[in-house]
Design a protein around this motif. Structure first.
Motif: not given
Length: 227
Positions: A105-106, A124-131, A134-136
């Motif tokens: 997913a990341l 990666e920081m932005r990806a974690y923030d977006l995930l 949305v609770g995943v």
């Protein structure tokens, strides 16, 4: 409307089936969407919703009419500049998630950013923030096959917003989900849109979800009318 992110002016599109049987899909479609606004697009299958989204997102061109994103007329741009504008300004979500199955997913959210020149750490920081939004976040290291349909679609939302577009276009984004999951996933989409302030045009058959957006538009014989 004081500020307009997406504007369609007199957009027309027709397809030829056979030598003389022209099918007119869009017939003078007009639209304005402001930053932070969610607009639902409803119409029967085959009425032209996907065509309109593809034209708005610079994946297709209109026969006549103008498409403006952030006040810039896209009609006069070269193919290369249209591609740059699409990559920079537009995020797409489809009914099926289309995540890359061999990546987590990341990684599915990081890759578009790397292609856009973003450093890996920042991506990666932005990806974690977006995930997390949305609770995943706990699914970051999972591949799509290890996630539920709702989780996959939430990751697809994050991927669409990875490069911080100004416009989100979604084509039946919850159409492949059961009603309960659909409501949860739609709420995640609402929170993403509200949290980022981008403009969103969302095609859906779900009239209950459509009613939760700021406005509802209906395609009627190729033109857009209030729903």
């Amino acid at each position: 409307m004081s500020e307009v992110m997406l504007a369609l002016r007199g957009v027309e599109k027709a397809y030829n089936r056979g030598q003389s049987n022209e099918v007119r899909v869009l017939n003078g479609a007009d639209l304005e969407i402001a930053p932070g606004e969610m607009v639902a697009l409803v119409a029967p299958s085959g009425a032209g919703k996907s065509t309109l989204l593809h034209i708005a997102g610079l994946l297709d061109t209109a026969d006549t009419g103008a498409v403006q994103i952030g006040g810039t007329d896209m009609a006069g741009l070269s193919d290369r500049r249209r591609t740059v504008a699409r990559r920079r300004d537009v995020g797409f979500v489809y009914q099926f998630h289309h995540l890359l199955p061999e990546f987590t997913a990341l990684e599915n959210i990081v890759l578009p950013q790397l292609a856009n020149g973003v450093a890996r750490d920042e991506a990666e920081m932005r990806a974690y923030d977006l995930l997390a939004r949305v609770g995943v976040a706990e699914r970051a290291g999972h591949r799509p096959s290890a996630m539920s349909g709702g989780e996959q679609q939430r990751v697809a939302f994050c991927r669409a917003l990875a490069n911080q577009p100004r416009l989100l276009l979604a084509d039946e984004p919850t159409g492949n989900l059961d009603p309960g999951t659909s409501d949860q996933v739609f709420q995640a989409l609402v929170e993403l849109v509200r949290g980022t302030g981008l403009a969103a045009l969302i095609a859906t058959h779900n009239l209950e979800l459509a009613a939760k957006m700021d406005r509802v538009l209906r395609l009627d014989n190729g033109t857009l009318v209030p729903g």
